[in-house]
Motif scaffolding. Structure first.
Motif, PDB file in Angstrom:
ATOM      1  N   GLN A 234      -1.322  -1.079 -14.414  1.00 20.77           N
ATOM      2  CA  GLN A 234      -1.114  -2.013 -13.248  1.00 20.77           C
ATOM      3  C   GLN A 234      -1.692  -3.342 -13.265  1.00 20.77           C
ATOM      4  O   GLN A 234      -0.925  -4.055 -12.676  1.00 20.77           O
ATOM      5  N   ARG A 235      -2.776  -3.556 -13.507  1.00 24.89           N
ATOM      6  CA  ARG A 235      -3.669  -4.535 -13.522  1.00 24.89           C
ATOM      7  C   ARG A 235      -3.023  -5.651 -14.506  1.00 24.89           C
ATOM      8  O   ARG A 235      -2.641  -6.932 -13.937  1.00 24.89           O
TER       9      ARG A 235
ATOM     10  N   ASP B 165       3.454  -5.718  -8.500  1.00 25.56           N
ATOM     11  CA  ASP B 165       2.441  -4.649  -8.161  1.00 25.56           C
ATOM     12  C   ASP B 165       3.042  -3.538  -8.157  1.00 25.56           C
ATOM     13  O   ASP B 165       3.400  -2.896  -7.096  1.00 25.56           O
ATOM     14  N   LEU B 166       2.723  -2.589  -9.000  1.00 25.20           N
ATOM     15  CA  LEU B 166       3.112  -1.280  -9.080  1.00 25.20           C
ATOM     16  C   LEU B 166       2.332  -0.299  -8.533  1.00 25.20           C
ATOM     17  O   LEU B 166       0.968  -0.611  -8.616  1.00 25.20           O
ATOM     18  N   ASP B 167       2.768   0.645  -7.987  1.00 24.63           N
ATOM     19  CA  ASP B 167       2.104   1.492  -7.221  1.00 24.63           C
ATOM     20  C   ASP B 167       1.572   2.641  -8.340  1.00 24.63           C
ATOM     21  O   ASP B 167       2.257   2.827  -9.077  1.00 24.63           O
TER      22      ASP B 167
ATOM     23  N   GLY C  74      11.630   4.355 -18.154  1.00 24.40           N
ATOM     24  CA  GLY C  74      11.800   4.544 -16.839  1.00 24.40           C
ATOM     25  C   GLY C  74      10.916   3.672 -15.882  1.00 24.40           C
ATOM     26  O   GLY C  74      11.424   2.998 -15.087  1.00 24.40           O
ATOM     27  N   LEU C  75       9.778   3.314 -16.377  1.00 24.90           N
ATOM     28  CA  LEU C  75       9.125   2.418 -15.694  1.00 24.90           C
ATOM     29  C   LEU C  75       9.554   1.084 -15.811  1.00 24.90           C
ATOM     30  O   LEU C  75       9.367  -0.009 -14.901  1.00 24.90           O
ATOM     31  N   ALA C  76      10.057   0.739 -17.052  1.00 17.31           N
ATOM     32  CA  ALA C  76      10.652  -0.599 -17.164  1.00 17.31           C
ATOM     33  C   ALA C  76      12.044  -0.834 -16.261  1.00 17.31           C
ATOM     34  O   ALA C  76      12.060  -2.164 -15.610  1.00 17.31           O
ATOM     35  N   ALA C  77      12.689   0.146 -16.063  1.00 18.73           N
ATOM     36  CA  ALA C  77      13.824  -0.115 -15.152  1.00 18.73           C
ATOM     37  C   ALA C  77      13.338  -0.059 -13.810  1.00 18.73           C
ATOM     38  O   ALA C  77      13.667  -1.149 -13.119  1.00 18.73           O
TER      39      ALA C  77
ATOM     40  N   THR D 168       3.568   5.496  -9.000  1.00 20.90           N
ATOM     41  CA  THR D 168       4.907   5.227  -9.537  1.00 20.90           C
ATOM     42  C   THR D 168       4.574   5.001 -11.282  1.00 20.90           C
ATOM     43  O   THR D 168       5.104   5.579 -11.890  1.00 20.90           O
ATOM     44  N   VAL D 169       3.394   4.497 -11.576  1.00 18.84           N
ATOM     45  CA  VAL D 169       2.951   4.436 -13.007  1.00 18.84           C
ATOM     46  C   VAL D 169       2.861   5.953 -13.542  1.00 18.84           C
ATOM     47  O   VAL D 169       3.438   6.277 -14.545  1.00 18.84           O
TER      48      VAL D 169
END
Length: 128
Positions: A84-85, A94-96, A108-111, A99-100
């Motif tokens: 995240q950082r 700013d990813l939750d 999937g995270l890239a999308a 979600t990560v």
């Protein structure tokens, strides 16, 4: 020393590189992401995330399968916070943590991240 059950077999601590970012690959710039079509943007973000995950796991990016679940390859809550950082600092998304950690894979995270980048691009175009 006994290997922790959550550490994948292929992640050998003897191969760790203690530098902050052992991969040597920087994040794509907002301009590069803006210039890419949606599929290209996802590809750029996926490659970036693959290198970041490899850096966090202290291994070569080629050893990180972007289709494998993040938990399987060794990303738990502490390493998820580190990811995240890094993403927030490098590309401004700013990813939750949910979600990560809930992502089935780097792909999937890239999308998801590429969609967030599209929002950043749109809002900066409106402001600019």
């Amino acid at each position: 020393m006994t290997r922790h059950p959550m550490v994948p077999e292929w992640l050998d601590p003897a191969e760790w590189d203690d530098t902050e970012d052992a991969t040597g690959t920087g994040a794509p710039t907002l301009a590069e992401l803006a210039a890419a079509d949606p599929a290209g943007r996802t590809t750029l973000v996926e490659e970036y995330l693959r290198h970041e995950v490899a850096g966090i796991l202290r291994t070569d990016p080629e050893r990180v399968d972007p289709a494998s679940p993040l938990g399987v390859i060794g990303i738990g809550s502490m390493k998820g916070v580190e990811l995240q950082r890094r993403v927030r600092g490098a590309i401004g998304v700013d990813l939750d943590l949910g979600t990560v950690l809930g992502s089935l894979s780097i792909a999937g995270l890239a999308a998801h991240t590429a969609e967030s980048v599209a929002g950043l691009i749109t809002s900066s175009a409106v402001r600019g």
